[in-house]
Structure formats: C-alpha cells, structure tokens
Design a protein around this motif. Structure first.
Motif, PDB file in Angstrom:
ATOM      1  N   TYR A   3      41.332  55.043  38.072  1.00 30.63           N
ATOM      2  CA  TYR A   3      42.023  55.092  39.348  1.00 30.63           C
ATOM      3  C   TYR A   3      41.706  56.417  40.040  1.00 30.63           C
ATOM      4  O   TYR A   3      41.525  57.443  39.384  1.00 30.63           O
ATOM      5  CB  TYR A   3      43.547  55.004  39.155  1.00 30.63           C
ATOM      6  N   GLN A  51      37.580  48.463  35.983  1.00 31.18           N
ATOM      7  CA  GLN A  51      38.088  48.311  34.622  1.00 31.18           C
ATOM      8  C   GLN A  51      36.951  47.866  33.698  1.00 31.18           C
ATOM      9  O   GLN A  51      36.134  47.021  34.084  1.00 31.18           O
ATOM     10  CB  GLN A  51      39.191  47.268  34.593  1.00 31.18           C
ATOM     11  N   GLN A  82      36.602  44.164  36.278  1.00 31.51           N
ATOM     12  CA  GLN A  82      37.170  44.032  37.617  1.00 31.51           C
ATOM     13  C   GLN A  82      36.800  45.282  38.398  1.00 31.51           C
ATOM     14  O   GLN A  82      36.613  46.350  37.817  1.00 31.51           O
ATOM     15  CB  GLN A  82      38.692  43.902  37.563  1.00 31.51           C
ATOM     16  N   GLY A 135      48.363  44.420  27.807  1.00 35.42           N
ATOM     17  CA  GLY A 135      48.213  44.830  29.185  1.00 35.42           C
ATOM     18  C   GLY A 135      48.944  46.059  29.631  1.00 35.42           C
ATOM     19  O   GLY A 135      48.716  46.511  30.738  1.00 35.42           O
ATOM     20  N   GLY A 191      49.020  41.744  32.159  1.00 33.89           N
ATOM     21  CA  GLY A 191      47.875  41.677  31.262  1.00 33.89           C
ATOM     22  C   GLY A 191      46.608  42.178  31.891  1.00 33.89           C
ATOM     23  O   GLY A 191      45.716  41.430  32.236  1.00 33.89           O
ATOM     24  N   ASN A 192      46.534  43.506  32.034  1.00 34.25           N
ATOM     25  CA  ASN A 192      45.276  44.137  32.437  1.00 34.25           C
ATOM     26  C   ASN A 192      44.791  43.805  33.833  1.00 34.25           C
ATOM     27  O   ASN A 192      43.612  43.914  34.114  1.00 34.25           O
ATOM     28  CB  ASN A 192      44.171  43.803  31.427  1.00 34.25           C
ATOM     29  N   THR A 193      45.650  43.352  34.700  1.00 34.01           N
ATOM     30  CA  THR A 193      45.237  43.223  36.098  1.00 34.01           C
ATOM     31  C   THR A 193      45.497  44.558  36.789  1.00 34.01           C
ATOM     32  O   THR A 193      46.378  45.304  36.387  1.00 34.01           O
ATOM     33  CB  THR A 193      46.010  42.106  36.800  1.00 34.01           C
ATOM     34  N   PRO A 194      44.713  44.857  37.839  1.00 34.25           N
ATOM     35  CA  PRO A 194      44.860  46.157  38.491  1.00 34.25           C
ATOM     36  C   PRO A 194      46.258  46.373  39.050  1.00 34.25           C
ATOM     37  O   PRO A 194      46.889  45.447  39.572  1.00 34.25           O
ATOM     38  CB  PRO A 194      43.839  46.093  39.628  1.00 34.25           C
TER      39      PRO A 194
END
Lengths: 112, 113
Positions: A35, A48, A56, A99, B97-100
C-alpha cells in the motif's frame, strides 16, 4: 514471533531514479500486499502477491512492480521516480485462508 | 472518487468520556468494514471489524455500529484513555479473505488527560 518487517526505514532518492523496498511477512503468512500512503491520505492498495505471482493490482502505473520470493518475502520496485511518489509504503501480510492483514511499520520514501 | 470517507480530520476528547469516530462509504458492494489504529512510526494495527450482515460488534471498550441503509459506520470508544490517541482509519472490502482494503483518510483522535 516476529511481525511484518520492512527495510529500509527511510530512503531519499532523486527524481528519475529507481528504488527497491523490501518486506518480510509475519511467520506463517504466504500473501503480501503493498500500500502507498501519501501525506494526509489513507493507504492505497498497489498490488498483492501470492505464490510468487501478482494476484491483484490497484490503480498504479507500470512503473510500480513487485516480486515475491519462495520464502514469501517480497520486494516493491518503483522506476523513474516522480516527486509524487514520496509517501509511506506499507507492506501487509496475511494467510491466504484467513485474510486478516497485518501491517509492517512502513518505509518512508522521499523523492527530491 | 473516494469510496470511504472520514469527514473529521481530527477529534479531541477528555479522558473517560466517549469518543465517536464516523465513516461513510459509497460502494454498496462492500461487505466487511474494519477499523485500524495507527501510531507514528508504526504500521496500522487492526482494531475491530464488522460484517454487513450485522449492525453492531463489540470488543471491550470498542464498539462498531453499521447502518447499511445510510452507508455509515461509527466506532465508539468508552471510556477513552490517553493511550487511545492515534490516527484511526476506516477501511472496507468486498469480501473477507485477502481482497484489497479501501481506506478513508483517517481521523486523528487526541484524548486529553
């Protein structure tokens, strides 16, 4: 148990130069996100990495690239630095199954 | 266009009183909302989260309220302590779960002894 570590802490570069920032994830974590936090702003997602691949990507130009190594550590590279790239660069690690993202202390990049 | 907005750059509260930090969002696809606390020279630290299927989540002195119809959430800290002085970021994501994470600009909370 070490948390997320980043190096260097501070960095000063000149416009047009290239820079590499490094991140070691929390033990057991396999996913690394980067970030950018500009002054007075919230962190903005750059990209990522998971299983050594970019999974992503946010709205950042191709000058921003990265890499993830087999030990899950990661690098962020920025080419052709602009004054506007001056910011705090944060690395966050997570375990793909859960996550929850844990942030490192950041690298303060100043471009002059 | 900012999808997550924290309209108060700063907030000052007396020790022992309630601190209320507000956050608005525009993207109705957000499903999870998180609050992070950040001290100088440290990275953001996760504080508390809430799923869009809930309207309240509590953890000790920290409570987050979500009003989905108004696209508004708030963080309540009771009682406020001097150690709570930090910048608080509201963040949202589309799925757990690992999303921005999409962050607001932050609110600087000062708790005065």
């Amino acid at each position: 148990d070490a948390g997320v570590t980043q190096s260097p802490t501070h960095l000063i570069k000149t416009r047009g130069q290239q820079v590499t920032l490094r991140c070691s994830p929390k033990s057991g974590h396999d996913t690394v996100s980067w970030y950018q936090q500009a002054l007075g702003q919230g962190p903005q997602f750059i990209f990522q990495y998971y299983e050594e691949e970019e999974r992503q990507r946010g709205n950042f130009p191709d000058r921003f690239s990265g890499h993830q190594f087999p030990n899950y550590s990661s690098e962020l590279n920025v080419n052709a630095l602009l004054l506007g790239d001056s910011a705090l660069y944060l690395c966050a690690s997570s375990l793909s199954r859960t996550g929850s993202q844990y942030f490192g202390p950041g690298t303060r990049l100043t471009v002059t | 266009d900012q999808q997550v907005k924290q309209n108060s750059p700063s907030l000052s509260v007396q020790e022992g009183r309630i601190s209320i930090l507000n956050c608005d969002y525009t993207n109705s696809m957000f499903d999870y909302f998180l609050w992070y606390k950040k001290y100088p020279a440290e990275g953001p630290t996760f504080l508390i989260s809430i799923s869009s299927i809930k309207d309240k989540n509590e953890d000790g002195r920290f409570t987050v309220f979500l009003n989905k119809s108004a696209k508004h959430l708030s963080l309540h800290i009771v009682p406020s302590q001097p150690g709570d002085s930090a910048v608080y970021f509201c963040a949202a994501t589309g799925a757990w779960g690992n999303t921005p994470l999409v962050f607001g600009k932050g609110t600087r909370l000062s708790v005065i002894a």
